[in-house]
Design an enzyme around this catalytic site. Structure first.
Site, PDB file in Angstrom:
ATOM      1  N   GLU A  13      62.823  77.988  97.268  1.00  0.00           N
ATOM      2  CA  GLU A  13      63.191  78.631  98.514  1.00  0.00           C
ATOM      3  C   GLU A  13      61.991  79.301  99.188  1.00  0.00           C
ATOM      4  O   GLU A  13      62.160  80.091 100.087  1.00  0.00           O
ATOM      5  CB  GLU A  13      64.271  79.688  98.261  1.00  0.00           C
ATOM      6  CG  GLU A  13      65.457  79.170  97.481  1.00  0.00           C
ATOM      7  CD  GLU A  13      66.204  78.083  98.192  1.00  0.00           C
ATOM      8  OE1 GLU A  13      66.923  77.337  97.512  1.00  0.00           O
ATOM      9  OE2 GLU A  13      66.062  77.961  99.402  1.00  0.00           O
ATOM     10  N   ILE A 157      63.502  82.710  95.231  1.00  0.00           N
ATOM     11  CA  ILE A 157      64.702  81.926  95.492  1.00  0.00           C
ATOM     12  C   ILE A 157      65.339  82.472  96.761  1.00  0.00           C
ATOM     13  O   ILE A 157      65.050  83.586  97.187  1.00  0.00           O
ATOM     14  CB  ILE A 157      65.694  81.932  94.309  1.00  0.00           C
ATOM     15  CG1 ILE A 157      66.108  83.355  93.931  1.00  0.00           C
ATOM     16  CG2 ILE A 157      65.126  81.190  93.117  1.00  0.00           C
ATOM     17  CD1 ILE A 157      67.129  83.418  92.797  1.00  0.00           C
ATOM     18  N   ASP A 158      66.186  81.686  97.359  1.00  0.00           N
ATOM     19  CA  ASP A 158      66.745  82.020  98.655  1.00  0.00           C
ATOM     20  C   ASP A 158      67.718  83.190  98.566  1.00  0.00           C
ATOM     21  O   ASP A 158      68.282  83.486  97.500  1.00  0.00           O
ATOM     22  CB  ASP A 158      67.468  80.793  99.219  1.00  0.00           C
ATOM     23  CG  ASP A 158      67.949  81.006 100.635  1.00  0.00           C
ATOM     24  OD1 ASP A 158      67.106  81.195 101.512  1.00  0.00           O
ATOM     25  OD2 ASP A 158      69.170  81.000 100.844  1.00  0.00           O
ATOM     26  N   LYS A 159      67.944  83.832  99.707  1.00  0.00           N
ATOM     27  CA  LYS A 159      68.858  84.973  99.790  1.00  0.00           C
ATOM     28  C   LYS A 159      70.212  84.674  99.162  1.00  0.00           C
ATOM     29  O   LYS A 159      70.735  85.461  98.374  1.00  0.00           O
ATOM     30  CB  LYS A 159      69.046  85.364 101.253  1.00  0.00           C
ATOM     31  CG  LYS A 159      70.151  86.382 101.499  1.00  0.00           C
ATOM     32  CD  LYS A 159      70.382  86.600 102.987  1.00  0.00           C
ATOM     33  CE  LYS A 159      71.568  87.523 103.219  1.00  0.00           C
ATOM     34  NZ  LYS A 159      71.864  87.703 104.656  1.00  0.00           N
ATOM     35  N   THR A 161      71.069  82.316  97.067  1.00  0.00           N
ATOM     36  CA  THR A 161      71.023  81.720  95.739  1.00  0.00           C
ATOM     37  C   THR A 161      70.891  82.861  94.735  1.00  0.00           C
ATOM     38  O   THR A 161      70.111  83.787  94.946  1.00  0.00           O
ATOM     39  CB  THR A 161      69.828  80.759  95.594  1.00  0.00           C
ATOM     40  OG1 THR A 161      69.978  79.686  96.523  1.00  0.00           O
ATOM     41  CG2 THR A 161      69.745  80.187  94.188  1.00  0.00           C
TER      42      THR A 161
END
Length: 348
Positions: A13, A157-159, A161
């Site tokens: 991400e 990692i993404d928000k 996730t």
């Protein structure tokens, strides 16, 4: 001058944008000199090893092109160092935000990030992030400066996730861990629920990942060897078939922005409830009224992309010991899976 050199993995991400931090122009009478030696002569507060790590990661460039450490600088060359975040773009504010720390020692800590928590300040999220939380948690550590990119998050990692991240407390730990991510020797597995049933129990997805030319907020998959994007590979295994969705274990060979989300969408199995890649619509199953209601309830149960960074393994930067961590599925994903299990049991 702070050197700010580090190898930040192009995580699943992580942003692709790079920012220039240092620029040096070789004199007209410059003799041929290795680029790492050229830079160490001009950057007194760093080490040759860190410059070499930066070059290995593609952050050292000559006239805009990444070069290796053995590149010989010639007269007139413009040598720059780029990084994945703006230089001194903002000051990180310490905030008392709860953290789920699964491991900690003098060199590092491992955090289990909940969905909904932004990892790094920026793009309109300058407070309330994991970095702000770390600044508060480590506020009494004498050498920890949350504004120093040589410390802190090694990958992202993404928000929306959830799952595991490793954080470095000192410069040497950051450099050592970053090299492992760059050399792809870490172990990372994700759990994800996707639309549809893959034909094979196991699969391999390979294709360059780069910004979608029509939508800059999405990543697109391009053919291997394409001039667009960077090479990426994902391995997946079907762990459970649940009617119109499947639970997968995905293992990353590379770490690119939105890698799993883009790759799964590319093969026709978008991550469940992933609005960026079309997974927030009913893609499988007969759209009767009762089924539409069930799927909406499933969306409400897990109101984000169903993706969780479950395992993380790496070699400790000081002890050399292999460490391996597992984070159980969060309640929203577990509830979503249970909901589909119940649906299958009642409709077969």
């Amino acid at each position: 001058m702070a050197d700010g050199l580090f190898n930040e993995e192009d995580d699943d991400e992580a942003p692709e944008v790079l920012y220039e931090h240092f620029r040096f122009t070789a004199d007209p009478n410059q003799s041929l000199l290795r680029v790492d030696k050229f830079l160490i002569d001009r950057m007194t507060h760093t080490s040759r090893n860190r410059i070499q790590l930066a070059a290995d990661a593609g952050y050292v460039r000559v006239d805009g092109v990444p070069v290796k450490n053995n590149y010989r600088v010639k007269p007139g060359d413009v040598v720059t160092i780029v990084m994945a975040r703006p230089r001194h773009a903002f000051e990180v504010i310490a905030e008392d935000i709860p953290l789920n720390i699964v491991y900690e020692d003098e060199d590092l800590l491992v955090v289990n990030k909940p969905a909904g928590l932004v990892v790094h300040p920026g793009h309109g999220n300058y407070t309330g992030t994991l970095v702000n939380a770390l600044a508060y948690y480590l506020r009494n550590l004498p050498n920890y400066d949350p504004n120093d990119p040589r410390l802190g998050l090694v990958h992202r990692i993404d928000k929306d996730t959830s799952g595991l991240l490793v954080v470095a407390k000192n410069i040497d730990a950051k450099a050592h861990l970053s090299r492992q991510f760059f050399e792809k020797t870490t172990q990372r597995c994700y759990q994800t629920l996707v639309w549809g049933i893959p034909k094979a129990d196991e699969g391999h997805i390979e294709g360059n990942i780069g910004r979608d030319l029509r939508d800059r907020l999405r990543m697109a998959v391009y053919p291997p060897g394409s001039e667009e994007g960077k090479w990426a590979a994902t391995n997946y295994r079907v762990t459970e078939r649940l009617g119109y969705v499947s639970l997968l274990t995905c293992q990353l060979e590379t770490g690119r922005t939105h890698q799993i989300r883009a790759h799964m969408s590319h093969i026709g199995h978008p991550v469940f409830n992933d609005a960026r890649y079309g997974g927030e619509r009913i893609l499988k199953g007969r759209p009767t009224g009762s089924y539409r209601q069930f799927v909406q309830e499933a969306f409400d149960t897990c109101p984000r992309q169903a993706l969780h960074a479950e395992t993380l393994g790496f070699v400790h930067p000081t002890t050399g010991k292999e460490l391996f961590f597992t984070a159980p599925l969060p309640d929203d994903m577990q509830g979503l899976i249970n909901k589909w299990r119940t649906y299958c049991a009642n409709n077969t």
